[in-house]
Design an enzyme around this catalytic site. Structure first.
Site, PDB file in Angstrom:
ATOM      1  N   HIS A   1       0.820  -1.223   0.000  1.00  0.00           N
ATOM      2  CA  HIS A   1       0.000   0.000   0.000  1.00  0.00           C
ATOM      3  C   HIS A   1       0.845   1.259   0.000  1.00  0.00           C
ATOM      4  CE1 HIS A   1      -3.423  -2.595   1.907  1.00  0.00           C
ATOM      5  NE2 HIS A   1      -3.365  -2.726   0.598  1.00  0.00           N
TER       6      HIS A   1
ATOM      7  N   CYS B   1       6.120  19.972 -12.691  1.00  0.00           N
ATOM      8  CA  CYS B   1       4.941  20.493 -13.427  1.00  0.00           C
ATOM      9  C   CYS B   1       4.063  21.368 -12.564  1.00  0.00           C
ATOM     10  CB  CYS B   1       4.132  19.315 -13.992  1.00  0.00           C
ATOM     11  SG  CYS B   1       3.144  18.493 -12.728  1.00  0.00           S
TER      12      CYS B   1
ATOM     13  N   SER C   1      -6.525  -7.231   9.879  1.00  0.00           N
ATOM     14  CA  SER C   1      -7.924  -7.653  10.004  1.00  0.00           C
ATOM     15  C   SER C   1      -8.332  -8.473   8.787  1.00  0.00           C
ATOM     16  CB  SER C   1      -8.820  -6.410  10.109  1.00  0.00           C
ATOM     17  OG  SER C   1      -8.576  -5.584   8.972  1.00  0.00           O
TER      18      SER C   1
HETATM   19  C1  BV8 Z   1      -8.486  -1.826  -5.488  1.00  0.00           C
HETATM   20  C2  BV8 Z   1      -2.898   2.892   2.513  1.00  0.00           C
HETATM   21  C3  BV8 Z   1      -9.135  -1.843  -7.755  1.00  0.00           C
HETATM   22  C4  BV8 Z   1      -3.602   4.187   2.752  1.00  0.00           C
HETATM   23  C5  BV8 Z   1      -4.714   1.243   2.547  1.00  0.00           C
HETATM   24  C6  BV8 Z   1     -16.161  -4.646  -1.495  1.00  0.00           C
HETATM   25  C7  BV8 Z   1     -15.709  -5.926  -1.233  1.00  0.00           C
HETATM   26  C8  BV8 Z   1     -14.352  -6.263  -1.373  1.00  0.00           C
HETATM   27  C9  BV8 Z   1     -13.436  -5.291  -1.790  1.00  0.00           C
HETATM   28  C10 BV8 Z   1     -13.911  -4.029  -2.048  1.00  0.00           C
HETATM   29  C11 BV8 Z   1     -15.254  -3.699  -1.901  1.00  0.00           C
HETATM   30  N1  BV8 Z   1     -15.388  -2.381  -2.210  1.00  0.00           N
HETATM   31  C12 BV8 Z   1     -14.193  -1.882  -2.546  1.00  0.00           C
HETATM   32  C13 BV8 Z   1     -13.296  -2.875  -2.470  1.00  0.00           C
HETATM   33  C14 BV8 Z   1     -11.868  -2.781  -2.782  1.00  0.00           C
HETATM   34  C15 BV8 Z   1     -11.133  -2.128  -1.622  1.00  0.00           C
HETATM   35  C16 BV8 Z   1     -11.354  -2.891  -0.340  1.00  0.00           C
HETATM   36  O1  BV8 Z   1     -10.775  -3.931  -0.126  1.00  0.00           O
HETATM   37  N2  BV8 Z   1     -12.238  -2.349   0.526  1.00  0.00           N
HETATM   38  C17 BV8 Z   1     -12.505  -3.038   1.769  1.00  0.00           C
HETATM   39  C18 BV8 Z   1     -12.502  -2.051   2.926  1.00  0.00           C
HETATM   40  C19 BV8 Z   1     -13.844  -3.733   1.649  1.00  0.00           C
HETATM   41  N3  BV8 Z   1      -9.735  -2.203  -1.987  1.00  0.00           N
HETATM   42  C20 BV8 Z   1      -9.193  -1.224  -2.747  1.00  0.00           C
HETATM   43  O2  BV8 Z   1      -9.768  -0.216  -3.071  1.00  0.00           O
HETATM   44  C21 BV8 Z   1      -7.781  -1.493  -3.213  1.00  0.00           C
HETATM   45  N4  BV8 Z   1      -7.700  -1.208  -4.610  1.00  0.00           N
HETATM   46  O3  BV8 Z   1      -9.259  -2.702  -5.196  1.00  0.00           O
HETATM   47  O4  BV8 Z   1      -8.326  -1.308  -6.734  1.00  0.00           O
HETATM   48  C22 BV8 Z   1      -8.475  -1.445  -9.007  1.00  0.00           C
HETATM   49  C23 BV8 Z   1      -7.855  -2.428  -9.775  1.00  0.00           C
HETATM   50  C24 BV8 Z   1      -7.255  -2.058 -10.964  1.00  0.00           C
HETATM   51  C25 BV8 Z   1      -7.251  -0.709 -11.373  1.00  0.00           C
HETATM   52  C26 BV8 Z   1      -7.847   0.272 -10.572  1.00  0.00           C
HETATM   53  C27 BV8 Z   1      -8.463  -0.093  -9.374  1.00  0.00           C
HETATM   54  C28 BV8 Z   1      -6.789  -0.580  -2.493  1.00  0.00           C
HETATM   55  C29 BV8 Z   1      -6.800  -0.872  -1.019  1.00  0.00           C
HETATM   56  C30 BV8 Z   1      -5.640  -0.118  -0.350  1.00  0.00           C
HETATM   57  C31 BV8 Z   1      -6.177   0.960   0.568  1.00  0.00           C
HETATM   58  N5  BV8 Z   1      -5.071   1.571   1.324  1.00  0.00           N
HETATM   59  N6  BV8 Z   1      -3.645   1.796   3.148  1.00  0.00           N
HETATM   60  C32 BV8 Z   1      -3.459   4.658   4.173  1.00  0.00           C
HETATM   61  O5  BV8 Z   1      -2.825   3.980   5.006  1.00  0.00           O
HETATM   62  O6  BV8 Z   1      -3.990   5.757   4.440  1.00  0.00           O
HETATM   63  S1  BV8 Z   1      -5.552   0.040   3.393  1.00  0.00           S
HETATM   64  C33 BV8 Z   1      -5.506   0.444   5.069  1.00  0.00           C
HETATM   65  O7  BV8 Z   1      -6.612  -0.159   5.663  1.00  0.00           O
HETATM   66  C34 BV8 Z   1      -4.310  -0.150   5.794  1.00  0.00           C
HETATM   67  O8  BV8 Z   1      -3.170  -0.243   4.991  1.00  0.00           O
HETATM   68  C35 BV8 Z   1      -4.754  -1.535   6.248  1.00  0.00           C
HETATM   69  O9  BV8 Z   1      -4.310  -2.524   5.355  1.00  0.00           O
HETATM   70  C36 BV8 Z   1      -6.253  -1.471   6.087  1.00  0.00           C
HETATM   71  C37 BV8 Z   1      -6.965  -1.724   7.353  1.00  0.00           C
HETATM   72  O10 BV8 Z   1      -6.476  -0.730   8.299  1.00  0.00           O
HETATM   73  P1  BV8 Z   1      -6.421  -1.072   9.897  1.00  0.00           P
HETATM   74  O11 BV8 Z   1      -7.759  -1.532  10.336  1.00  0.00           O
HETATM   75  O12 BV8 Z   1      -5.733  -0.025  10.664  1.00  0.00           O
HETATM   76  O13 BV8 Z   1      -5.462  -2.221   9.972  1.00  0.00           O
HETATM   77  P2  BV8 Z   1      -5.831  -3.639   9.889  1.00  0.00           P
HETATM   78  O14 BV8 Z   1      -6.967  -3.913   8.991  1.00  0.00           O
HETATM   79  O15 BV8 Z   1      -4.596  -4.261   9.510  1.00  0.00           O
HETATM   80  O16 BV8 Z   1      -6.418  -3.966  11.402  1.00  0.00           O
HETATM   81  C38 BV8 Z   1      -5.619  -3.862  12.531  1.00  0.00           C
HETATM   82  C39 BV8 Z   1      -5.524  -5.299  13.047  1.00  0.00           C
HETATM   83  O17 BV8 Z   1      -4.491  -5.363  13.995  1.00  0.00           O
HETATM   84  C40 BV8 Z   1      -6.785  -5.762  13.721  1.00  0.00           C
HETATM   85  O18 BV8 Z   1      -7.138  -7.061  13.288  1.00  0.00           O
HETATM   86  C41 BV8 Z   1      -6.390  -5.806  15.225  1.00  0.00           C
HETATM   87  O19 BV8 Z   1      -7.047  -6.845  15.910  1.00  0.00           O
HETATM   88  C42 BV8 Z   1      -4.938  -6.103  15.127  1.00  0.00           C
HETATM   89  N7  BV8 Z   1      -4.127  -5.654  16.258  1.00  0.00           N
HETATM   90  C43 BV8 Z   1      -4.321  -4.581  17.062  1.00  0.00           C
HETATM   91  N8  BV8 Z   1      -3.312  -4.507  17.969  1.00  0.00           N
HETATM   92  C44 BV8 Z   1      -2.469  -5.537  17.695  1.00  0.00           C
HETATM   93  C45 BV8 Z   1      -2.983  -6.269  16.615  1.00  0.00           C
HETATM   94  N9  BV8 Z   1      -2.368  -7.349  16.114  1.00  0.00           N
HETATM   95  C46 BV8 Z   1      -1.218  -7.745  16.708  1.00  0.00           C
HETATM   96  N10 BV8 Z   1      -0.651  -7.082  17.745  1.00  0.00           N
HETATM   97  C47 BV8 Z   1      -1.251  -5.989  18.265  1.00  0.00           C
HETATM   98  N11 BV8 Z   1      -0.692  -5.354  19.308  1.00  0.00           N
HETATM   99 ZN    ZN Z   2       4.430  16.874 -11.656  1.00  0.00          ZN
END
Ligand code: BV8
Ligand code: ZN
Length: 258
Positions: free
Chosen positions: A121, A159, A198
């Protein structure tokens, strides 16, 4: 107190030749870096992370979105890698075939010694032009955490368009090379540790599932249950900064990273 399953997971890790360590925001939680959803305080409290982390939000209000990322970058700069990050680097040092794949946009894996984590990401430390993609310098100013404030993004040196954060927003494709490297590693791995994610965001969440489908042993480290529990052979329900060092100790008897 060792979590049940740690000794068994340690044996599996000790035998691994091509492990993948797949990490999410929970990996950096104990470094005090807010997870994606926790990062909505102060000025950004009334926003939904998923709505703010989009090209549309940046087009609508570049200063609001740029300010959010600058605030998060400041938080990362002030944070330190935790024993979990150092345990991941210890696994890489022990097993040369290890591949680290992260969804995180911080640089804590690198600062803990991981050679070349695959950033699915993007990164807070790779701003680029929103129009011509020309790389932009990482600003050395700090956006005071907490109160935060809109920060007009710098302009592209080539740019003059606004500079954007070098992260992947919702609706944007993942960097092709990074995603291919991650899928390739998932195909080839014998053990995959999924840590602090998650498993909700696609296509990144595919990585542990591909590994499981191809017969690798998938081990999860997360205090909570996630949709990935179903594909995991072992679920170690504890915090990464505690469980990963315990896993390294169980695998190699190392004085694991403190
Ligand atoms: C794409 C960078 C297409 C930005 C991030 C419907 C169904 C399925 C998919 C989709 C849908 N609608 C849309 C989609 C696609 C969408 C998606 O998946 N949406 C989800 C929400 C449903 N995906 C996209 O849009 C992706 N692109 O599909 O493009 C395409 C293809 C070709 C051409 C053009 C377009 C892009 C997704 C990337 C988004 N960017 N990050 C930023 O950081 O600001 S994602 C971002 O959210 C984070 O990187 C992380 O991966 C994610 C979740 O964030 P968090 O909740 O904070 O973290 P995480 O989920 O990892 O949860 C924390 C975990 O840690 C928990 O489980 C907790 O229990 C645990 N924890 C807590 N403490 C601890 C711990 N574990 C261990 N030790 C601890 N101490
Ligand atoms: Zn530029």
């Amino acid at each position: 107190m060792e979590l049940s399953g740690t000794a068994e997971a340690g044996k599996l890790l000790a035998r691994a030749r091509r492990p993948v360590v797949f990490t999410g925001a929970g990996m950096s939680a104990e470094s005090g870096v807010p997870t994606f959803r926790d990062a909505l305080t102060g000025l950004w409290e009334q926003f939904d992370a998923q709505a703010l982390a989009t090209p549309e939000a940046f087009r609508a209000d570049p200063a609001l979105v740029w300010g959010w990322y600058e605030w998060r970058r400041t938080a990362v700069r002030r944070a330190e890698p935790n024993p979990g990050h150092r345990a991941v680097a210890a696994i890489e040092a022990r097993v040369p075939g290890t591949v680290v794949v992260t969804q995180n946009v911080d640089d804590l894996h690198e600062r803990a010694g991981s050679a070349a984590p695959v950033h699915l990401h993007g990164s807070l430390f790779a701003p680029r032009c929103s129009a011509c993609a020309h790389p932009a310098p990482v600003p050395d100013g700090v956006a005071e955490p907490g109160e935060g404030r809109p920060l007009t993004p710098p302009r592209c040196g080539r740019c003059d368009a606004p500079v954007r954060p070098g992260v992947v927003w919702f609706g944007e494709a993942l960097p092709e090379q990074a995603f291919e490297a991650a899928v390739e590693a998932a195909y080839r791995c014998d053990v995959l540790l999924t840590v602090g994610t998650s498993g909700l965001v696609y296509p990144a969440a595919e990585i542990p599932q591909v590994a499981a489908r191809l017969g690798a042993t998938v081990i999860q480290i997360n205090p909570e249950e996630t949709p990935l529990d179903a594909v995991c052979e072992l679920n170690l329900h504890g915090p990464a900064a505690h469980v990963l060092p315990a896993l390294v100790r169980a695998a190699w008897g190392d004085a694991a990273p403190a």
